[in-house]
Design a protein around this motif. Structure first.
Motif, PDB file in Angstrom:
ATOM      1  N   TYR A  79       0.850  -1.183   0.000  1.00  0.00           N
ATOM      2  CA  TYR A  79       0.000   0.000   0.000  1.00  0.00           C
ATOM      3  C   TYR A  79       0.886   1.233   0.000  1.00  0.00           C
ATOM      4  O   TYR A  79       2.105   1.143   0.210  1.00  0.00           O
ATOM      5  CB  TYR A  79      -0.932   0.016   1.211  1.00  0.00           C
ATOM      6  N   SER A  80       0.296   2.386  -0.233  1.00  0.00           N
ATOM      7  CA  SER A  80       1.061   3.627  -0.288  1.00  0.00           C
ATOM      8  C   SER A  80       1.328   4.141   1.122  1.00  0.00           C
ATOM      9  O   SER A  80       0.392   4.438   1.869  1.00  0.00           O
ATOM     10  CB  SER A  80       0.297   4.684  -1.091  1.00  0.00           C
ATOM     11  N   ILE A  81       2.604   4.232   1.489  1.00  0.00           N
ATOM     12  CA  ILE A  81       2.965   4.784   2.793  1.00  0.00           C
ATOM     13  C   ILE A  81       2.633   6.276   2.862  1.00  0.00           C
ATOM     14  O   ILE A  81       2.000   6.725   3.822  1.00  0.00           O
ATOM     15  CB  ILE A  81       4.452   4.524   3.103  1.00  0.00           C
ATOM     16  N   PRO A  82       3.018   7.093   1.855  1.00  0.00           N
ATOM     17  CA  PRO A  82       2.573   8.491   1.883  1.00  0.00           C
ATOM     18  C   PRO A  82       1.044   8.601   1.874  1.00  0.00           C
ATOM     19  O   PRO A  82       0.480   9.517   2.468  1.00  0.00           O
ATOM     20  CB  PRO A  82       3.171   9.084   0.600  1.00  0.00           C
ATOM     21  N   GLY A  83       0.385   7.638   1.193  1.00  0.00           N
ATOM     22  CA  GLY A  83      -1.074   7.635   1.192  1.00  0.00           C
ATOM     23  C   GLY A  83      -1.641   7.392   2.572  1.00  0.00           C
ATOM     24  O   GLY A  83      -2.670   7.975   2.949  1.00  0.00           O
ATOM     25  N   ALA A  84      -0.985   6.522   3.357  1.00  0.00           N
ATOM     26  CA  ALA A  84      -1.428   6.274   4.729  1.00  0.00           C
ATOM     27  C   ALA A  84      -1.303   7.536   5.570  1.00  0.00           C
ATOM     28  O   ALA A  84      -2.169   7.839   6.403  1.00  0.00           O
ATOM     29  CB  ALA A  84      -0.612   5.134   5.347  1.00  0.00           C
ATOM     30  N   VAL A  85      -0.206   8.275   5.347  1.00  0.00           N
ATOM     31  CA  VAL A  85      -0.036   9.549   6.056  1.00  0.00           C
ATOM     32  C   VAL A  85      -1.133  10.528   5.652  1.00  0.00           C
ATOM     33  O   VAL A  85      -1.696  11.241   6.493  1.00  0.00           O
ATOM     34  CB  VAL A  85       1.358  10.149   5.757  1.00  0.00           C
ATOM     35  N   LEU A  86      -1.436  10.561   4.359  1.00  0.00           N
ATOM     36  CA  LEU A  86      -2.478  11.453   3.841  1.00  0.00           C
ATOM     37  C   LEU A  86      -3.832  11.173   4.476  1.00  0.00           C
ATOM     38  O   LEU A  86      -4.488  12.073   5.008  1.00  0.00           O
ATOM     39  CB  LEU A  86      -2.568  11.305   2.325  1.00  0.00           C
ATOM     40  N   VAL A  87      -4.256   9.904   4.442  1.00  0.00           N
ATOM     41  CA  VAL A  87      -5.604   9.587   4.920  1.00  0.00           C
ATOM     42  C   VAL A  87      -5.685   9.636   6.441  1.00  0.00           C
ATOM     43  O   VAL A  87      -6.758   9.900   6.997  1.00  0.00           O
ATOM     44  CB  VAL A  87      -6.063   8.213   4.396  1.00  0.00           C
ATOM     45  N   ALA A  88      -4.569   9.379   7.127  1.00  0.00           N
ATOM     46  CA  ALA A  88      -4.586   9.457   8.589  1.00  0.00           C
ATOM     47  C   ALA A  88      -4.951  10.861   9.048  1.00  0.00           C
ATOM     48  O   ALA A  88      -5.674  11.043  10.037  1.00  0.00           O
ATOM     49  CB  ALA A  88      -3.230   9.046   9.166  1.00  0.00           C
ATOM     50  N   GLY A  89      -4.475  11.864   8.299  1.00  0.00           N
ATOM     51  CA  GLY A  89      -4.796  13.234   8.662  1.00  0.00           C
ATOM     52  C   GLY A  89      -6.216  13.635   8.337  1.00  0.00           C
ATOM     53  O   GLY A  89      -6.726  14.621   8.877  1.00  0.00           O
ATOM     54  N   ALA A  90      -6.878  12.863   7.460  1.00  0.00           N
ATOM     55  CA  ALA A  90      -8.244  13.201   7.054  1.00  0.00           C
ATOM     56  C   ALA A  90      -9.303  12.421   7.818  1.00  0.00           C
ATOM     57  O   ALA A  90     -10.491  12.735   7.713  1.00  0.00           O
ATOM     58  CB  ALA A  90      -8.412  12.955   5.551  1.00  0.00           C
ATOM     59  N   LEU A  91      -8.908  11.421   8.594  1.00  0.00           N
ATOM     60  CA  LEU A  91      -9.885  10.589   9.298  1.00  0.00           C
ATOM     61  C   LEU A  91     -10.734  11.374  10.279  1.00  0.00           C
ATOM     62  O   LEU A  91     -11.899  11.047  10.510  1.00  0.00           O
ATOM     63  CB  LEU A  91      -9.168   9.446  10.034  1.00  0.00           C
ATOM     64  N   SER A  92     -10.153  12.403  10.866  1.00  0.00           N
ATOM     65  CA  SER A  92     -10.908  13.205  11.829  1.00  0.00           C
ATOM     66  C   SER A  92     -11.871  14.174  11.153  1.00  0.00           C
ATOM     67  O   SER A  92     -12.731  14.764  11.821  1.00  0.00           O
ATOM     68  CB  SER A  92      -9.935  13.992  12.728  1.00  0.00           C
ATOM     69  N   GLN A  93     -11.762  14.329   9.832  1.00  0.00           N
ATOM     70  CA  GLN A  93     -12.595  15.278   9.097  1.00  0.00           C
ATOM     71  C   GLN A  93     -13.827  14.627   8.475  1.00  0.00           C
ATOM     72  O   GLN A  93     -14.816  15.311   8.212  1.00  0.00           O
ATOM     73  CB  GLN A  93     -11.763  15.947   7.985  1.00  0.00           C
ATOM     74  N   PHE A  94     -13.749  13.323   8.244  1.00  0.00           N
ATOM     75  CA  PHE A  94     -14.851  12.635   7.558  1.00  0.00           C
ATOM     76  C   PHE A  94     -15.191  11.344   8.289  1.00  0.00           C
ATOM     77  O   PHE A  94     -14.372  10.791   9.028  1.00  0.00           O
ATOM     78  CB  PHE A  94     -14.464  12.317   6.106  1.00  0.00           C
ATOM     79  N   SER A  95     -16.401  10.852   8.060  1.00  0.00           N
ATOM     80  CA  SER A  95     -16.787   9.575   8.634  1.00  0.00           C
ATOM     81  C   SER A  95     -16.032   8.454   7.923  1.00  0.00           C
ATOM     82  O   SER A  95     -15.535   8.637   6.801  1.00  0.00           O
ATOM     83  CB  SER A  95     -18.295   9.353   8.496  1.00  0.00           C
ATOM     84  N   LEU A  96     -15.962   7.296   8.557  1.00  0.00           N
ATOM     85  CA  LEU A  96     -15.249   6.174   7.956  1.00  0.00           C
ATOM     86  C   LEU A  96     -15.920   5.729   6.660  1.00  0.00           C
ATOM     87  O   LEU A  96     -15.243   5.334   5.708  1.00  0.00           O
ATOM     88  CB  LEU A  96     -15.169   5.005   8.941  1.00  0.00           C
ATOM     89  N   ASN A  97     -17.245   5.818   6.597  1.00  0.00           N
ATOM     90  CA  ASN A  97     -17.945   5.458   5.359  1.00  0.00           C
ATOM     91  C   ASN A  97     -17.620   6.435   4.231  1.00  0.00           C
ATOM     92  O   ASN A  97     -17.486   6.043   3.071  1.00  0.00           O
ATOM     93  CB  ASN A  97     -19.452   5.412   5.589  1.00  0.00           C
ATOM     94  N   GLU A  98     -17.504   7.719   4.585  1.00  0.00           N
ATOM     95  CA  GLU A  98     -17.105   8.709   3.578  1.00  0.00           C
ATOM     96  C   GLU A  98     -15.670   8.471   3.125  1.00  0.00           C
ATOM     97  O   GLU A  98     -15.355   8.620   1.936  1.00  0.00           O
ATOM     98  CB  GLU A  98     -17.252  10.120   4.144  1.00  0.00           C
TER      99      GLU A  98
END
Length: 416
Positions: A79-98
């Motif tokens: 998987y994308s390591i930079p992608g994991a960093v990206l989405v980790a920062g967005a988890l608090s902004q959107f629901s898990l389903n979003e």
């Protein structure tokens, strides 16, 4: 089938097994902790975090196994390591389903780019120095983390580095990072430094999600994630493979990365795609001098990845028990060749140097605009700077993108 199995078994040796194991150790320690920490910061439950790990490791492992056996090339999946960093920062902004919906859309974007054959043009247009500058910027913390780990725990981290250097100098049979890791684990055990937490170790079934689609999440997560999958992971893996003399199936790699992203979204995983760092490890000389047999290291890595994903609920407590200083040191050591090669690719040529420099420093900065983290902006900023002050470097199509684009076209035509 029997002939293929016998051919594969002949390629299993100390080098391929060690390289595949090393890639798995790297992928299942430091990068896994990014997901574990991101899940905790994003408010996910333990079960949701385990499901995320299952998705990216299980399907990423299967992806690598399939490509390695199909094309006899060391094309690793994860998987994308930079992608994991990206989405980790967005988890608090959107629901898990979003977020799942955003992951699915990112997979669709990558799939379309592969199936329509536009990926070849995109890969040739994005200058390699800028991509590599971004990779160094996004991953340099693994290198600096090794140094700060020595400051925090001089004995453990210092011993890991010292054993690694001695192994590079004197031991030729076993990969030095493997020797360093095992010696360090023994030292940690002797010092009773394992940090077991009150976390239940048990088999947990992955959770299935139904994605919901939010325009804001798609703009903030889907677009940059798709760009990182292509511009970072696939780009790095393709460059590494071509540098080693392989002719990677570029379109197929992209199509399967898109399918992987769509599948993992239903389990809360951000993507399963071609893995840049793991491909670099498995395609290196550490996997043996015989380039025809290095694909066996990816099969070893894929099996270990898939098992890690299946048994995430059981093994995660043991992974988190490893001292962070040891994980940081091992991750830094494992990334030495990737960082050095990326730096060489970024600054060895006279072209796109300013753009590559901006990609490097933007990636290192850790900035985030509109919920989009620095790796994406590093690519955008690097390309923008080069277009502004180095436009003449884009004029000759043979002077941008990957070296030897004729080989790229040949690889694309073979997999069309």
């Amino acid at each position: 089938m029997n002939t293929e199995r016998k051919g594969f078994m002949k390629q299993l040796n100390i080098n391929t097994v060690s390289a595949g194991t090393l890639a798995a150790i790297f992928g299942c320690t430091g990068p896994a902790l990014i997901i574990i920490g991101g899940a905790a910061d994003g408010g996910l439950t333990h079960e949701q975090m385990i499901s995320w790990l299952f998705a990216v490791y299980f399907f990423g492992g299967l992806l690598g196994i399939y490509l390695a056996l199909k094309y006899r090339q060391p094309i690793a999946g994860a998987y994308s390591i930079p992608g994991a960093v990206l989405v980790a920062g967005a988890l608090s902004q959107f629901s898990l389903n979003e977020m799942a919906g955003a992951y699915f859309v990112a997979g669709v974007i990558v799939f379309i780019l592969g199936i329509t054959k536009t990926i070849g043009k995109i890969m040739n247009w994005i200058p390699v120095p800028i991509v590599m500058g971004m990779i160094v910027g996004a991953m340099i913390r693994f290198g600096t983390g090794m140094i700060t780990s020595i400051e925090k725990a001089p004995l453990i981290a210092g011993a890991a580095v010292f054993v690694y250097l001695l192994s590079v100098r004197f031991i030729k049979v076993i990969p030095p990072i493997l020797t360093s890791f095992f010696v360090s684990v023994i030292l940690v055990a002797i010092m009773n430094e394992f940090q077991f937490q009150e976390q239940q170790s048990s088999f947990i079934l992955p959770q299935i999600l139904m994605p919901t689609f939010s325009l804001e999440a798609i703009v903030s997560v889907s677009l940059p994630l798709a760009f990182l999958v292509i511009g970072a992971e696939n780009a790095q893996a393709t460059g590494v493979l071509m540098a080693q003399g392989y002719k990677p199936p570029v379109n197929v790699m992209t199509i399967l990365s898109g399918i992987g992203g769509m599948v993992t979204s239903f389990f809360g995983g951000h993507n399963a795609n071609i893995a840049g760092p793991m491909t670099a490890i498995c395609a290196s000389e550490e996997a043996g001098r015989n380039k025809e047999g290095r694909y066996a290291s990816v099969v070893v890595n894929g099996i270990l990845f898939s098992l890690f994903g299946l048994l995430a609920g059981i093994v995660v407590p043991f992974v988190t028990a490893l001292p962070s200083v040891l994980v940081g040191t091992v991750a830094g050591l494992a990334m030495i060749s990737v960082l050095v090669n990326s730096l060489q690719s970024a600054f060895s040529d006279s072209k796109f140097q300013v753009g590559a420099f901006f990609a490097l420093i933007i990636g290192m900065s850790g900035i985030s605009f509109f919920n989009i983290s620095s790796p994406f902006w590093a690519l955008v900023g690097g390309v923008f700077v080069s277009l502004l002050i180095e436009p003449h470097h884009f004029q000759n199509e043979h002077d941008n993108g990957f070296e030897l684009p004729e080989k790229m076209d040949h690889a694309i035509s073979k997999t069309s």
